[in-house]
Design an enzyme around this catalytic site. Structure first.
Site, mmCIF file in Angstrom:
data_model
loop_
_atom_site.group_PDB
_atom_site.id
_atom_site.type_symbol
_atom_site.label_atom_id
_atom_site.label_comp_id
_atom_site.label_asym_id
_atom_site.label_seq_id
_atom_site.Cartn_x
_atom_site.Cartn_y
_atom_site.Cartn_z
ATOM 1 N N GLU A 40 -0.698 -17.194 0.210
ATOM 2 C CA GLU A 40 -0.187 -16.307 -0.791
ATOM 3 C C GLU A 40 0.168 -17.015 -2.007
ATOM 4 O OE1 GLU A 40 0.306 -13.637 -3.645
ATOM 5 O OE2 GLU A 40 -0.314 -12.866 -1.529
ATOM 6 N N ASP B 277 -8.215 -9.944 0.319
ATOM 7 C CA ASP B 277 -7.715 -8.853 -0.092
ATOM 8 C C ASP B 277 -6.925 -9.090 -1.248
ATOM 9 O OD1 ASP B 277 -6.417 -6.274 -0.253
ATOM 10 O OD2 ASP B 277 -4.763 -6.697 0.831
ATOM 11 N N TYR C 17 -4.597 -14.023 0.066
ATOM 12 C CA TYR C 17 -3.901 -13.137 -0.638
ATOM 13 C C TYR C 17 -3.264 -12.296 0.351
ATOM 14 C CZ TYR C 17 -7.888 -14.115 -3.860
ATOM 15 O OH TYR C 17 -8.812 -14.679 -4.476
ATOM 16 N N GLN D 191 0.758 -1.055 0.009
ATOM 17 C CA GLN D 191 0.107 -0.032 -0.057
ATOM 18 C C GLN D 191 0.773 1.243 0.143
ATOM 19 O OE1 GLN D 191 -3.163 0.032 -0.431
ATOM 20 N NE2 GLN D 191 -3.900 -1.710 -0.194
ATOM 21 N N CYS E 162 -9.167 -2.836 -3.796
ATOM 22 C CA CYS E 162 -8.965 -1.874 -4.361
ATOM 23 C C CYS E 162 -9.686 -1.561 -5.578
ATOM 24 C CB CYS E 162 -7.410 -1.896 -4.850
ATOM 25 S SG CYS E 162 -7.061 -3.238 -5.832
#
Length: 584
Positions: A462, A509, A441, A407, A536
């Site tokens: 992940e 996410d 994720y 981020q 996002c």
């Protein structure tokens, strides 16, 4: 013959280029005089030649993800058409005519479409931050055109120049603002490149107005992609967009770039180094000479970037000035903020890691005090995409490769991680009962580590093995012992999860494309007690939530408790959203 009125290029070509029995007839409008065209006698020994067939170019529409900006624009166009009692056919542009424009025969068709238009009223704002308006079609006068106007606000009356045509809309540059929208505040603009650069869209809006617009983006996303949830009253009232503590100077990563002019093997003149220009706008006279007029603007500073990033930009521009002739093709320069927790017993310069250097060869840095946690930090700027950097969030440290995703607004991260952590709590959970967390994720472990307190075990998954390695190291560095990380596809996530679903919360996410159907089916089958979906791309999130609740077998047992946006990128159209679901 006037194809502009009839709108039929095919008819024109059929009549004009059809084989004639004895000679080739040019259209009257372009016929040469008999004095300049030598006569030719056709004999039996010289058979008449057939006119050469003209093959029409055809427009091929590219496949577009419905949740991408171009896909969403189509939905926004449909909404505007419905509001004005128009249909798609009413704004259909003759793309074939433009693709097959023959100046010698018919005159420049494109110049009819690509023209200046005055007194255009902006009617709506897209989720991409552009204005939308309706103008007359210059060729088929009974039709209209939808026009996209960057930096246009609802209520503006503007002059524009149309420069590109698509099947159902045209693109334009903003030339002049004649009547200002009630929400337009040009006096607030701080970015010297605003109105010319593609980097930001909302610099002329009060911050509270930006937050309202982003709330509306979240609302529209669920209206477009979760209509059944809306129709069945399964959506809560959308919360107010959570503000960023910093509205400028927040970006911890930027990527200025430059292009190599075609047919040049060696650069003799330094090319512009910066970011893309948003068309050829002229409405802000102050920006006409800022950054030049190439497709890439020469950017000396970024109003959205942190101080150390701008210092790194200054350093790298000076270095580029000396070294640009060494480049054989265009390139992108990475500028990523790195944080060092300083040992007060040592000199600052001794603790600095490799980073952008000034003209004297010294690593540039900025000192920051974290009074809440009682530590002093040094911020440097990293340019090597493979260098390991450290991000500092609410007392936690996270290491990752500088070229990897993380981020870019660390001022809002403590607010977001706290919100996620609080909404992961299981309702009616009794003191002493075990609680578990699954982080799909998980990346380098941001949400896993920040949410690890108050749960017995965290399992992070992940796809990137490198990210899992960093997540394991980050957990250890932060003294977190209840986190386990797994390298594998999130689509097969729940095959390796052994925690009881009634006591487990799940964090989602995903990347911008969202989750696929297989994963959502597995999520529903696992049947966790609570889900927090961070996105996002609120449009793919809305699509996923409708599929999960309406299409999976157990999805009907969930309700959306809360939904709201978080402003990770002030002055831009971007908004991130957090959706919280609980099992009924």
């Amino acid at each position: 013959m006037n194809i502009f009125k009839r709108g039929s290029l095919q008819t024109f070509l059929k009549l004009s280029f059809a084989p004639r029995p004895r000679f080739y007839q040019l259209p009257i409008s372009t016929r040469m005089s008999t004095e300049t065209v030598p006569k030719r006698t056709i004999t039996s020994e010289q058979p008449a030649q057939k006119a050469k067939k003209i093959k029409l170019k055809r427009y091929k529409a590219k496949k577009v993800d419905p949740t991408s900006p171009l896909g969403i624009l189509q939905l926004e166009i449909d909404e505007l058409l419905a509001q004005h009692n128009l249909k798609r056919d009413d704004v259909q542009n003759d793309i074939t005519a433009i693709l097959n424009d023959f100046p010698k025969v018919n005159g420049p068709i494109a110049s009819k479409y690509h023209r200046e238009v005055t007194d255009v009223k902006i009617l709506a704002l897209t989720s991409n931050g552009d204005g939308l308006a309706i103008i007359s079609n210059p060729v088929e006068t009974e039709k209209k055109q939808i026009v996209v106007v960057p930096f246009g606000l609802p209520g503006d009356v503007v002059d524009i120049k149309v420069f590109k045509t698509h099947p159902h809309y045209v693109e334009s540059d903003l030339l002049n603002v004649k009547v200002k929208s009630p929400i337009r505040r040009d006096d607030l603009i701080k970015d010297r490149y605003f109105g010319k650069s593609s980097g930001s869209q909302f610099d002329f809006l009060e911050y509270q107005e930006q937050l309202k617009i982003k709330k509306n983006t979240v609302s529209n996303a669920y209206k477009y992609f979760a209509p059944r949830l809306l129709a069945d009253n399964l959506l809560p009232q959308i919360g107010e967009t959570v503000a960023s503590p910093l509205q400028y100077g927040y970006r911890t990563k930027i990527t200025p770039h430059f292009d190599m002019p075609r047919r040049l093997k060696t650069l003799e003149v330094r090319p512009p180094l910066g970011f893309g220009q948003k068309g050829r706008p002229q409405w802000r006279k102050e920006t006409i000479n800022e950054g030049g007029n190439a497709s890439i603007l020469d950017i000396e500073e970024c109003a959205l970037a942190t101080d150390i990033i701008n210092q790194g930009l200054t350093n790298e521009r000076k270095r580029f000035e000396k070294e640009f002739k060494n480049y054989k093709k265009g390139a992108t320069i990475l500028l990523r903020e790195n944080t060092i927790i300083l040992d007060p017993s040592k000199e600052v310069e001794e603790q600095l890691e490799e980073g952008s250097r000034d003209e004297d060869g010294k690593i540039s840095y900025i000192l920051v005090d974290d009074k809440e946690h009682g530590v002093k930090l040094a911020k440097t700027c990293v340019t090597n995409p493979r260098q390991i950097v450290t991000e500092y969030v609410d007392g936690y440290t996270f290491k990752f490769t500088s070229g990897e995703f993380f981020q870019n607004n660390n001022s809002i991260l403590p607010i977001v991680t706290k919100y996620v952590r609080e909404n992961l709590q299981l309702p009616n959970s009794k003191e002493g009962e075990p609680r578990y967390l699954v982080d799909a994720y998980c990346g380098s472990g941001l949400f896993s580590i920040c949410s690890s307190k108050g749960v017995d075990k965290v399992t992070g998954v992940e796809i990137s093995a490198d990210s899992v390695s960093f997540a394991e190291k980050n957990a250890k560095a932060n003294g977190i012992e209840n986190c386990k990380f797994i390298a594998g596809k999130a689509e097969k996530l729940f095959e390796s999860i052994d925690t009881p679903n009634d006591k487990t919360s799940v964090i989602l996410d995903p990347p911008r494309k969202g989750c696929d159907e297989l994963f959502l089916k597995q999520l529903a089958e696992y049947y966790p007690a609570r889900i927090v979906y961070i996105s996002c791309n609120v449009h793919s999130q809305a699509r996923d939530m409708e599929y999960f609740i309406k299409e999976t077998e157990k999805g009907k047992d969930y309700k959306i408790e809360s939904l709201r946006g978080f402003d990770f990128f002030p002055q831009t159209h971007h908004v991130e959203s957090v959706c919280v679901l609980s099992r009924v």
